[in-house]
Scaffold this motif. Structure first.
Motif, PDB file in Angstrom:
ATOM      1  N   THR A 145     -75.053  -0.985  -9.779  1.00 44.52           N
ATOM      2  CA  THR A 145     -75.530   0.201  -9.071  1.00 44.52           C
ATOM      3  C   THR A 145     -74.690   1.418  -9.444  1.00 44.52           C
ATOM      4  O   THR A 145     -75.225   2.513  -9.645  1.00 44.52           O
ATOM      5  N   ALA A 146     -73.383   1.232  -9.523  1.00 41.83           N
ATOM      6  CA  ALA A 146     -72.509   2.343  -9.898  1.00 41.83           C
ATOM      7  C   ALA A 146     -72.827   2.821 -11.309  1.00 41.83           C
ATOM      8  O   ALA A 146     -72.851   4.032 -11.580  1.00 41.83           O
ATOM      9  N   LEU A 147     -73.105   1.887 -12.213  1.00 41.08           N
ATOM     10  CA  LEU A 147     -73.453   2.257 -13.583  1.00 41.08           C
ATOM     11  C   LEU A 147     -74.778   3.007 -13.628  1.00 41.08           C
ATOM     12  O   LEU A 147     -74.919   3.997 -14.366  1.00 41.08           O
ATOM     13  N   ALA A 148     -75.739   2.568 -12.811  1.00 39.00           N
ATOM     14  CA  ALA A 148     -77.041   3.252 -12.766  1.00 39.00           C
ATOM     15  C   ALA A 148     -76.891   4.661 -12.209  1.00 39.00           C
ATOM     16  O   ALA A 148     -77.523   5.613 -12.699  1.00 39.00           O
ATOM     17  N   LEU A 149     -76.070   4.832 -11.159  1.00 41.00           N
ATOM     18  CA  LEU A 149     -75.841   6.164 -10.596  1.00 41.00           C
ATOM     19  C   LEU A 149     -75.159   7.078 -11.598  1.00 41.00           C
ATOM     20  O   LEU A 149     -75.507   8.258 -11.719  1.00 41.00           O
ATOM     21  N   ALA A 150     -74.182   6.549 -12.334  1.00 43.98           N
ATOM     22  CA  ALA A 150     -73.495   7.365 -13.345  1.00 43.98           C
ATOM     23  C   ALA A 150     -74.461   7.767 -14.459  1.00 43.98           C
ATOM     24  O   ALA A 150     -74.448   8.909 -14.932  1.00 43.98           O
TER      25      ALA A 150
END
Length: 104
Positions: free
Chosen positions: A53-58
């Motif tokens: 999720t953090a990678l998708a947000l970034a």
């Protein structure tokens, strides 16, 4: 003609009833109603960020920044091209007017 005409008050005809007399009443203070207790708010759901999720947000944030940057650069380029073309037109018109003035 220009003097005001004051209307006369007509006299009442028939029986006239006197105004009713209002008797004062006493106010007895009552016990105030208890304030309703505020219902406790349900706890907010906790959002847990997983590495995916953090990678998708970034990635989404990077894409937004790139798109907005591209739009702003293209607007700046459009303004620069327009101003350059107006400057070239001004130089050409000035040259035509100067050459026309020399012939006369």
């Amino acid at each position: 003609m220009f003097q005001p005409k004051i209307p006369t008050m007509p006299q009442p005809s028939g029986l006239v009833t006197p105004p009713a007399v209002v008797q004062p009443t006493t106010i007895t203070p009552g016990t105030p109603a208890p304030a309703p207790a505020a219902a406790p708010e349900p706890p907010r759901p906790v959002v847990q960020l997983t590495p995916g999720t953090a990678l998708a947000l970034a990635g989404a944030g990077t894409a937004v920044v790139l798109v907005v940057g591209t739009v702003l650069v293209s607007l700046l380029l459009a303004v620069a091209v327009t101003s350059a073309s107006v400057a070239v037109c001004a130089v050409v018109l000035r040259s035509l007017i100067a050459s026309d003035a020399k012939r006369r």
